[in-house]
Design an enzyme around this catalytic site. Structure first.
Site, PDB file in Angstrom:
ATOM      1  N   ARG A  97      42.639  41.121  25.872  1.00 51.10           N
ATOM      2  CA  ARG A  97      42.931  42.233  26.790  1.00 51.10           C
ATOM      3  C   ARG A  97      44.448  42.414  26.938  1.00 51.10           C
ATOM      4  O   ARG A  97      44.953  43.541  27.010  1.00 51.10           O
ATOM      5  CB  ARG A  97      42.264  41.984  28.157  1.00 51.10           C
ATOM      6  CG  ARG A  97      42.308  43.200  29.060  1.00 51.10           C
ATOM      7  CD  ARG A  97      41.440  43.030  30.289  1.00 51.10           C
ATOM      8  NE  ARG A  97      41.932  41.981  31.174  1.00 51.10           N
ATOM      9  CZ  ARG A  97      41.294  41.580  32.274  1.00 51.10           C
ATOM     10  NH1 ARG A  97      40.128  42.107  32.607  1.00 51.10           N
ATOM     11  NH2 ARG A  97      41.804  40.627  33.027  1.00 51.10           N
ATOM     12  N   LYS A 134      46.626  46.443  32.118  1.00 52.26           N
ATOM     13  CA  LYS A 134      47.081  45.600  33.234  1.00 52.26           C
ATOM     14  C   LYS A 134      48.601  45.616  33.208  1.00 52.26           C
ATOM     15  O   LYS A 134      49.248  44.694  32.709  1.00 52.26           O
ATOM     16  CB  LYS A 134      46.522  44.181  33.107  1.00 52.26           C
ATOM     17  CG  LYS A 134      45.124  44.065  33.720  1.00 52.26           C
ATOM     18  CD  LYS A 134      44.644  42.647  33.801  1.00 52.26           C
ATOM     19  CE  LYS A 134      45.244  41.878  34.936  1.00 52.26           C
ATOM     20  NZ  LYS A 134      44.686  42.214  36.248  1.00 52.26           N
ATOM     21  N   GLU A 187      36.496  50.468  42.413  1.00 56.08           N
ATOM     22  CA  GLU A 187      36.554  48.994  42.479  1.00 56.08           C
ATOM     23  C   GLU A 187      37.218  48.599  43.791  1.00 56.08           C
ATOM     24  O   GLU A 187      37.308  49.399  44.712  1.00 56.08           O
ATOM     25  CB  GLU A 187      37.295  48.438  41.252  1.00 56.08           C
ATOM     26  CG  GLU A 187      38.653  49.050  40.988  1.00 56.08           C
ATOM     27  CD  GLU A 187      39.351  48.526  39.724  1.00 56.08           C
ATOM     28  OE1 GLU A 187      38.999  47.456  39.206  1.00 56.08           O
ATOM     29  OE2 GLU A 187      40.282  49.212  39.268  1.00 56.08           O
TER      30      GLU A 187
HETATM   31  N1  PXG Z   1      40.347  45.279  38.801  1.00 57.62           N
HETATM   32  C1  PXG Z   1      41.695  45.222  38.802  1.00 57.62           C
HETATM   33  C2  PXG Z   1      42.477  46.450  39.094  1.00 57.62           C
HETATM   34  C3  PXG Z   1      42.342  43.993  38.536  1.00 57.62           C
HETATM   35  O1  PXG Z   1      43.679  43.936  38.523  1.00 57.62           O
HETATM   36  C4  PXG Z   1      40.153  42.950  38.293  1.00 57.62           C
HETATM   37  C5  PXG Z   1      39.576  44.193  38.541  1.00 57.62           C
HETATM   38  C6  PXG Z   1      39.269  41.803  37.966  1.00 57.62           C
HETATM   39  O2  PXG Z   1      39.331  41.514  36.567  1.00 57.62           O
HETATM   40  P1  PXG Z   1      39.102  40.048  35.999  1.00 57.62           P
HETATM   41  O3  PXG Z   1      39.295  40.178  34.535  1.00 57.62           O
HETATM   42  O4  PXG Z   1      40.140  39.181  36.643  1.00 57.62           O
HETATM   43  O5  PXG Z   1      37.732  39.656  36.365  1.00 57.62           O
HETATM   44  C7  PXG Z   1      41.557  42.838  38.283  1.00 57.62           C
HETATM   45  C8  PXG Z   1      42.241  41.538  38.037  1.00 57.62           C
HETATM   46  C9  PXG Z   1      45.086  39.853  43.251  1.00 57.62           C
HETATM   47  C10 PXG Z   1      45.141  40.058  41.775  1.00 57.62           C
HETATM   48  O6  PXG Z   1      46.008  39.223  43.788  1.00 57.62           O
HETATM   49  C11 PXG Z   1      44.056  40.577  41.104  1.00 57.62           C
HETATM   50  C12 PXG Z   1      44.119  40.781  39.718  1.00 57.62           C
HETATM   51  C13 PXG Z   1      45.273  40.483  39.060  1.00 57.62           C
HETATM   52  C14 PXG Z   1      46.331  39.968  39.742  1.00 57.62           C
HETATM   53  C15 PXG Z   1      46.285  39.741  41.101  1.00 57.62           C
HETATM   54  O7  PXG Z   1      44.132  40.319  43.873  1.00 57.62           O
HETATM   55  N2  PXG Z   1      43.057  41.294  39.119  1.00 57.62           N
END
Ligand code: PXG
Length: 300
Positions: free
Chosen positions: A52, A152, A185
């Site tokens: 990713r 990301k 989300e």
């Molecule tokens: N949606 C978004 C916008 C994200 O940034 C997720 C879903 C979940 O994806 P994964 O692959 O981790 O299951 C993310 C990932 C925080 C934080 O502090 C969250 C993410 C990245 C960095 C910090 O909440 N999320």
């Protein structure tokens, strides 16, 4: 506690891990990141996270200065040098690097890779038992045709505003909508709802990141006989769901018990959420790239 940060091609003590004020990651949010977790000494779905990361890089025309195999090695080495044995949260950042004060990244000749590892718990422990409260926030999730939520990027202002608006409203997390009003989300978590034993989560085209935790939950649910549907839904569907939960690397699996002042079912975490959380906790300790050999595990 972590001590070593990988930056500029080497491990540096964290007090000395610094970047230039001319780095376009700082000046413009020009760069990408990944958040990964290690459980039981195994880095969970490392390949998927790195794939990713490389997809995000390709999308923004950023050259990652390492191969995927080299990055895998550096992540594992970051765990070893910091002597993380069981749990850790790993942040990979690739910024465009040092340039001038113009937007054009053509003058940024050296993309910068940074890897940091820390302990991180997004929500306090009791919230995993009690469940969290969400509110719909006024800011909308950015449109996929403008800035794709699949990238990301280091420009997470959209997500930060979503989170700030939710906490200012007294809730734990934001229910975010796309510009058409469909549920996207959380601020950094994917959302699931369960209704009549069918699990629903928005498709990524609605404006959600294709979460690695989300995909693991879909697999685990299907293995356990649940029907899983990736289809758009509205706030109404959330209000009348039997169960709601969020997933993410940082958040893991967290039950949602109240949304916009409506209790979800009886306002307590649901039993299917609990089943899937347990399945996830079982999966993460046996799946993943081992940081230590068996002999080292026994010695440690
Ligand atoms: N949606 C978004 C916008 C994200 O940034 C997720 C879903 C979940 O994806 P994964 O692959 O981790 O299951 C993310 C990932 C925080 C934080 O502090 C969250 C993410 C990245 C960095 C910090 O909440 N999320």
């Amino acid at each position: 506690m972590s001590r070593w940060v990988f930056i500029d091609g080497e491990f540096v003590e964290k007090e000395h891990a610094k970047i230039s004020v001319y780095d376009h990651g700082l000046l413009y949010g020009d760069g990408i990141f990944e958040g990964i977790r290690m459980y039981g000494g195994n880095v969970f779905r490392l390949r998927e996270h790195l794939e990713r990361l490389f997809d995000s890089a390709k999308s923004i025309l950023l050259e990652v200065p390492y191969t995927i195999e080299e990055l895998e090695q550096i992540v594992v080495e970051t765990m070893r040098i910091n002597e993380f044995k069981d749990q850790a949260y790993i942040r990979i950042v690739v910024s465009r690097g040092v340039g001038d004060l113009g937007l054009d990244p053509a003058k940024c000749h050296h993309p910068q890779l940074i890897i940091i590892a820390e302990q991180l718990a997004l929500f306090s422990n009791d919230l995993y038992d009690k469940g969290i409260e969400m509110v719909t926030v006024p800011t909308r999730r950015s449109r996929p045709d403008i800035l794709s939520p699949k990238v990301k990027s280091l420009n997470y202002l959209n997500n930060i505003l979503l989170k700030v608006e939710a906490t200012k409203a007294g809730a734990d997390e934001a229910l975010t909508l796309n510009t058409e009003g469909y549920v996207a989300e959380g601020s950094g978590q994917n959302i699931f709802l369960l209704k009549n034993r069918v699990l629903y989560t928005p498709p990524s085209y609605v404006g959600a990141l294709e979460g690695i935790t989300r995909n693991a939950i879909i697999e685990l649910a299907r293995e356990r006989g649940y029907t899983v549907k990736e289809e758009p839904f509205t706030r109404h569907d959330v209000f009348v769901a039997d169960e709601v939960f969020l997933t993410g690397t940082a958040a893991e699996v967290v039950p949602v018990v109240k949304v916009d002042s409506r209790d979800i079912a009886d306002g307590t975490p649901g039993k299917h959420t609990h089943t899937l959380l347990n399945a996830f906790r079982e999966l993460v300790v046996r799946d993943g790239v081992p940081v230590y050999t068996n002999a080292e595990n026994h010695a440690g």
